[in-house]
Design an enzyme around this catalytic site. Structure first.
Site, PDB file in Angstrom:
ATOM      1  N   TYR A   1       0.823  -1.223   0.000  1.00  0.00           N
ATOM      2  CA  TYR A   1       0.000   0.000   0.000  1.00  0.00           C
ATOM      3  C   TYR A   1       0.853   1.267   0.000  1.00  0.00           C
ATOM      4  CZ  TYR A   1      -4.444  -2.333   0.116  1.00  0.00           C
ATOM      5  OH  TYR A   1      -5.533  -3.077  -0.250  1.00  0.00           O
TER       6      TYR A   1
ATOM      7  N   GLU B   1      -8.860  -7.250   4.016  1.00  0.00           N
ATOM      8  CA  GLU B   1      -7.975  -8.281   3.451  1.00  0.00           C
ATOM      9  C   GLU B   1      -7.369  -9.146   4.567  1.00  0.00           C
ATOM     10  OE1 GLU B   1      -5.550  -5.834   0.814  1.00  0.00           O
ATOM     11  OE2 GLU B   1      -7.387  -5.262  -0.226  1.00  0.00           O
TER      12      GLU B   1
HETATM   13  C1  HEM Z   1      -6.367   2.368  -1.596  1.00  0.00           C
HETATM   14  C2  HEM Z   1      -5.681   1.630  -2.440  1.00  0.00           C
HETATM   15  C3  HEM Z   1      -6.249   0.786  -3.546  1.00  0.00           C
HETATM   16  C4  HEM Z   1      -7.429   0.901  -4.227  1.00  0.00           C
HETATM   17  C5  HEM Z   1      -8.513   1.942  -4.061  1.00  0.00           C
HETATM   18  C6  HEM Z   1      -7.475  -0.165  -5.188  1.00  0.00           C
HETATM   19  C7  HEM Z   1      -8.524  -0.369  -6.070  1.00  0.00           C
HETATM   20  C8  HEM Z   1      -8.601  -1.442  -6.931  1.00  0.00           C
HETATM   21  C9  HEM Z   1      -9.733  -1.718  -7.798  1.00  0.00           C
HETATM   22  C10 HEM Z   1     -10.990  -0.865  -7.902  1.00  0.00           C
HETATM   23  C11 HEM Z   1      -9.461  -2.854  -8.472  1.00  0.00           C
HETATM   24  C12 HEM Z   1     -10.358  -3.534  -9.521  1.00  0.00           C
HETATM   25  C13 HEM Z   1     -11.202  -4.556  -8.807  1.00  0.00           C
HETATM   26  C14 HEM Z   1     -12.104  -5.319  -9.762  1.00  0.00           C
HETATM   27  O1  HEM Z   1     -13.161  -4.815 -10.105  1.00  0.00           O
HETATM   28  O2  HEM Z   1     -11.735  -6.409 -10.163  1.00  0.00           O
HETATM   29  C15 HEM Z   1      -8.159  -3.315  -8.039  1.00  0.00           C
HETATM   30  C16 HEM Z   1      -7.525  -4.423  -8.524  1.00  0.00           C
HETATM   31  C17 HEM Z   1      -6.190  -4.672  -8.298  1.00  0.00           C
HETATM   32  N1  HEM Z   1      -5.362  -4.032  -7.409  1.00  0.00           N
HETATM   33 FE1  HEM Z   1      -5.858  -2.536  -6.195  1.00  0.00          FE
HETATM   34  N2  HEM Z   1      -6.335  -0.912  -5.081  1.00  0.00           N
HETATM   35  C18 HEM Z   1      -5.558  -0.355  -4.095  1.00  0.00           C
HETATM   36  C19 HEM Z   1      -4.333  -0.807  -3.671  1.00  0.00           C
HETATM   37  C20 HEM Z   1      -3.585  -1.758  -4.334  1.00  0.00           C
HETATM   38  C21 HEM Z   1      -2.230  -2.120  -4.003  1.00  0.00           C
HETATM   39  C22 HEM Z   1      -1.435  -1.558  -2.837  1.00  0.00           C
HETATM   40  C23 HEM Z   1      -1.833  -3.062  -4.914  1.00  0.00           C
HETATM   41  C24 HEM Z   1      -0.491  -3.734  -5.025  1.00  0.00           C
HETATM   42  C25 HEM Z   1       0.571  -3.125  -5.484  1.00  0.00           C
HETATM   43  C26 HEM Z   1      -2.962  -3.305  -5.794  1.00  0.00           C
HETATM   44  C27 HEM Z   1      -2.979  -4.228  -6.807  1.00  0.00           C
HETATM   45  C28 HEM Z   1      -4.117  -4.577  -7.520  1.00  0.00           C
HETATM   46  C29 HEM Z   1      -4.119  -5.620  -8.515  1.00  0.00           C
HETATM   47  C30 HEM Z   1      -2.926  -6.469  -8.949  1.00  0.00           C
HETATM   48  C31 HEM Z   1      -5.435  -5.688  -8.998  1.00  0.00           C
HETATM   49  C32 HEM Z   1      -5.977  -6.602 -10.115  1.00  0.00           C
HETATM   50  C33 HEM Z   1      -5.655  -5.894 -11.396  1.00  0.00           C
HETATM   51  C34 HEM Z   1      -6.177  -6.554 -12.618  1.00  0.00           C
HETATM   52  O3  HEM Z   1      -6.683  -7.672 -12.569  1.00  0.00           O
HETATM   53  O4  HEM Z   1      -6.056  -5.907 -13.649  1.00  0.00           O
HETATM   54  N3  HEM Z   1      -4.001  -2.501  -5.410  1.00  0.00           N
HETATM   55  N4  HEM Z   1      -7.664  -2.435  -7.092  1.00  0.00           N
END
Ligand code: HEM
Ligand SMILES: Cc1cc2nc3c(=O)[nH]c(=O)nc-3n(C[C@H](O)[C@H](O)[C@H](O)COP(=O)(O)OP(=O)(O)OC[C@H]3O[C@@H](n4cnc5c(N)ncnc54)[C@H](O)[C@@H]3O)c2cc1C
Length: 400
Positions: free
Chosen positions: A98, A140
């Site tokens: 994060y 999580e």
């Molecule tokens: C406040 C912080 C964060 C928010 C608001 C956020 C938001 C999101 C959202 C909206 C999705 C798409 C979910 C879906 O509909 O499938 C997602 C997917 C994902 N997030 Fe986050 N995220 C955050 C932090 C992080 C962090 C720290 C990481 C790691 C470096 C991360 C890695 C990912 C990955 C790998 C996916 C799947 C991407 C994909 O399949 O294309 N996220 N996140």
């Protein structure tokens, strides 16, 4: 939830951030992957990056969360958080990541908005980020703890025991465990993430819904081959279809996913299109296995009877239930092959929907939008409609 200092600043800057949020998300990802190319090796889905869907999903979620903090400060956007938290844990995300996202996101906000980002504005958006991040990290942690796993231990190796050609472009993979550890139970409707090394040596993850209830030894999932034209062919589905054979080993996560059956006695209506049948097949299999007395109506739309994946399995499971019915819609009905089918797109007004039912939808976004709207026009409450999207959920922001 926001501090008194940040509240007026977020309220005042929300329109300008909202207006530029997609540009911010785009620059954020570019900057982050330049600094941390390792994140594209095994964590982020590069297909979703290439077509811009993940940028839109992230941007949409942050904008929706910030406006909620201002407009409905005492509400927590649970639906949004759950979907994201389940996706994150299915990829083995860890809390320390994060900070990485924070640093690149704040950089992108300054890069796009320039001098408008005074130290006070930066501090207020920093607070928004950590509010959201802490909510996600807590969820999580709860998800990992519930199955006694950690970001490192969600992965496990399985051996392919069967490949079943369901239709011309859908194959079911049946895999069995390769060691004696207990198999984590799945809830009806959940998915696993598969992680494979692509031909260029880069690891990629993708999610696949489980199509059968647990037997303590196996997992079943069905994969549709994604043919690009004019865009490239889908890399994971092509690799699985062309190269993964019986006897090969694959790495899967434990099952996650928040679109799962509620344990009630209410009638169930499932509406799917194309490969969107997979979570419905998993739910039906769980209902049969548990001897559920629930009334179940499956509505399915497809190109033709021949392209309806898992048709034999779901039809058989429906007959095993006390009250299971199937209605189909085909764009190309291939006359004579299925006289009970409707032709064209799914039209829920063509069937008698049960009173007080719960609805589960899965299929492409235009299908989901049209079926959900039609159900709501018939008086079904939004609360009773859950849906699964096979990609980043670009729709979440509409629901807050
Ligand atoms: C406040 C912080 C964060 C928010 C608001 C956020 C938001 C999101 C959202 C909206 C999705 C798409 C979910 C879906 O509909 O499938 C997602 C997917 C994902 N997030 Fe986050 N995220 C955050 C932090 C992080 C962090 C720290 C990481 C790691 C470096 C991360 C890695 C990912 C990955 C790998 C996916 C799947 C991407 C994909 O399949 O294309 N996220 N996140
Ligand atoms: C919760 C969930 C459950 C799912 N369940 C299932 C399931 O049960 N069965 C199933 O088959 N699928 C399921 N999916 C979808 C699955 O995870 C994959 O997204 C799908 O198999 C496509 O992956 P791919 O690697 O083959 O395609 P990708 O390589 O990810 O490509 C996806 C799309 O992006 C396009 N693209 C790729 N590169 C570029 C580029 N450079 N420029 C422009 N466009 C590009 C491709 O042409 C394609 O249209 C599920 C998804 C989720 C999120």
């Amino acid at each position: 939830m926001l501090s008194d200092t940040s509240f007026p600043i977020i309220k005042a800057t929300l329109p300008v951030v909202g207006e530029h949020v997609e540009e911010i998300a785009k620059r954020f990802y570019t900057h982050m992957f330049e600094a941390r190319p390792d994140l594209l090796d095994g964590l982020f889905n590069r297909g979703n990056q290439a077509d811009g869907r993940q940028q839109q999903a992230l941007a949409g979620s942050i904008a929706a969360f910030a406006s909620m903090l201002v407009e409905k400060p005492d509400q927590v956007p649970d639906h949004l958080l759950s979907r994201v938290a389940h996706k994150h844990v299915s990829l083995g995300l860890s809390p320390d990541q994060y900070q990485v996202v924070h640093d690149h996101l704040m950089w992108a906000i300054v890069d796009v908005l320039g001098d408008a980002v005074t130290p006070e504005v930066a501090a207020a958006w920093d607070e928004v980020y950590w509010l959201l991040a802490n909510l996600l990290m807590n969820k999580e942690r709860g998800l990992y703890n519930a199955v006694h796993l950690s970001p490192e231990t969600i992965w496990r190796t399985w051996r392919v025991t069967q490949r079943i050609q369901e239709t011309a472009d859908v194959v079911t993979f049946v895999v069995e465990r390769t060691d004696e550890r207990d198999v984590k139970p799945s809830l009806p409707g959940q998915y696993v993430t598969i992680k494979m090394t692509m031909p260029d040596g880069v690891q990629q993850p993708r999610q696949y819904s489980l199509t059968k209830a647990d037997d303590g030894q196996h997992r079943h999932f069905a994969v549709k081959r994604v043919q690009g034209l004019p865009t490239p062919d889908g890399e994971m589905s092509t690799l699985l279809h062309n190269d993964v054979q019986v006897g090969d080993e694959v790495v899967l996560s434990a099952p996650f996913g928040d679109v799962v059956l509620e344990y009630t006695d209410r009638p169930l209506v499932m509406a799917s299109a194309g490969i969107g049948i997979t979570p419905m097949a998993g739910m039906l299999s769980h209902l049969v296995k548990s001897g559920s007395p629930r009334s179940v109506m499956l509505l399915h739309a497809d190109d033709s009877p021949a392209s309806f994946p898992l048709r034999a399995q779901v039809s058989e499971d429906l007959t095993k239930l006390a009250d299971g019915t199937l209605h189909t819609w085909f764009l190309n009905p291939e006359e004579g092959r299925d006289e009970s089918a409707f032709s064209g797109f799914m039209d829920v007004s063509a069937v008698d929907l049960p009173e007080d039912a719960e609805y589960y939808l899965c299929g492409p976004l235009p299908f989901l939008k049209s079926v959900r709207s039609a159900l709501m026009a018939r008086g079904v409450s939004a609360r009773d409609i859950q849906y699964e999207v096979f990609g980043p959920d670009l729709w979440l922001a509409d629901f807050q």
